[in-house]
Design a protein around this motif. Structure first.
Motif, mmCIF file in Angstrom:
data_model
loop_
_atom_site.group_PDB
_atom_site.id
_atom_site.type_symbol
_atom_site.label_atom_id
_atom_site.label_comp_id
_atom_site.label_asym_id
_atom_site.label_seq_id
_atom_site.Cartn_x
_atom_site.Cartn_y
_atom_site.Cartn_z
ATOM 1 N N SER A 52 -43.457 -33.975 20.081
ATOM 2 C CA SER A 52 -44.277 -34.179 18.891
ATOM 3 C C SER A 52 -43.897 -35.503 18.260
ATOM 4 C CB SER A 52 -44.058 -33.048 17.887
ATOM 5 O OG SER A 52 -44.461 -31.820 18.446
ATOM 6 N N ILE A 53 -44.910 -36.253 17.875
ATOM 7 C CA ILE A 53 -44.709 -37.556 17.249
ATOM 8 C C ILE A 53 -45.351 -37.485 15.871
ATOM 9 C CG2 ILE A 53 -45.189 -40.020 17.407
ATOM 10 C CD1 ILE A 53 -45.690 -39.469 20.477
ATOM 11 N N GLU A 54 -44.612 -37.919 14.851
ATOM 12 C CA GLU A 54 -45.152 -37.922 13.503
ATOM 13 C C GLU A 54 -44.818 -39.240 12.824
ATOM 14 O OE1 GLU A 54 -44.778 -35.417 9.347
ATOM 15 O OE2 GLU A 54 -44.351 -34.407 11.235
ATOM 16 N N SER A 55 -45.813 -39.841 12.192
ATOM 17 C CA SER A 55 -45.602 -41.103 11.493
ATOM 18 C C SER A 55 -45.140 -40.840 10.062
ATOM 19 C CB SER A 55 -46.879 -41.936 11.491
ATOM 20 O OG SER A 55 -47.837 -41.327 10.643
ATOM 21 N N GLU A 56 -44.737 -41.906 9.397
ATOM 22 C CA GLU A 56 -44.297 -41.786 8.012
ATOM 23 C C GLU A 56 -45.404 -41.282 7.099
ATOM 24 O OE1 GLU A 56 -42.852 -45.689 7.085
ATOM 25 O OE2 GLU A 56 -40.962 -45.351 8.130
ATOM 26 N N ASN A 57 -46.657 -41.546 7.463
ATOM 27 C CA ASN A 57 -47.770 -41.110 6.610
ATOM 28 C C ASN A 57 -48.276 -39.715 6.972
ATOM 29 O OD1 ASN A 57 -49.337 -41.472 8.888
ATOM 30 N ND2 ASN A 57 -50.519 -43.180 8.075
ATOM 31 N N ALA B 44 -49.404 -38.565 9.967
ATOM 32 C CA ALA B 44 -50.250 -38.436 11.155
ATOM 33 C C ALA B 44 -49.373 -37.935 12.304
ATOM 34 C CB ALA B 44 -50.879 -39.776 11.512
ATOM 35 N N ALA B 45 -49.924 -37.061 13.118
ATOM 36 C CA ALA B 45 -49.125 -36.457 14.176
ATOM 37 C C ALA B 45 -49.920 -36.333 15.467
ATOM 38 C CB ALA B 45 -48.632 -35.080 13.740
ATOM 39 N N ASP B 46 -49.172 -36.288 16.559
ATOM 40 C CA ASP B 46 -49.765 -36.092 17.877
ATOM 41 C C ASP B 46 -48.703 -35.473 18.772
ATOM 42 O OD1 ASP B 46 -51.662 -36.140 19.895
ATOM 43 O OD2 ASP B 46 -51.354 -38.239 20.393
#
Length: 96
Positions: free
Chosen positions: A11-16, A18-20
């Motif tokens: 799982s990848i999640e940005s500081e804002n 958003a995830a994928d």
């Protein structure tokens, strides 16, 4: 046959926020690991290497890089060197 290959999902999640998720062959991650790296560290290394490689290509081989793209490429190269302790050129043998 490829259905027999075990996979693992990251799982990848940005500081804002958003995830994928990305699913990859688990054995490939193990093969690419260096030393006692965790799977997440290995995938992190590959992500940074891929972004640096792509940015390098766009700036130096795609004809048409603007100042913003050049600045983005310079920053990813700094981050690359911070993470790996060597420059992108030293790591790849490809220098300009």
């Amino acid at each position: 046959m490829s259905d027999d290959v075990e996979t693992t999902t990251f799982s990848i999640e940005s500081e804002n926020g958003a995830a994928d998720d990305v699913t990859v062959p688990a054995g490939l991650v193990d093969l690419l690991a260096e030393g006692d790296q965790t799977e997440a560290e290995t995938v992190g290394d590959i992500v940074l290497l891929s972004l640096a490689s792509r940015a390098h290509h766009l700036v130096h081989h795609d004809h048409g890089a603007d100042e913003d793209l050049e600045a983005q490429e310079a920053r990813v190269m700094d981050l690359f060197e911070e993470r790996f302790g060597i420059t992108f050129g030293e790591a790849t043998g490809h220098q300009h």
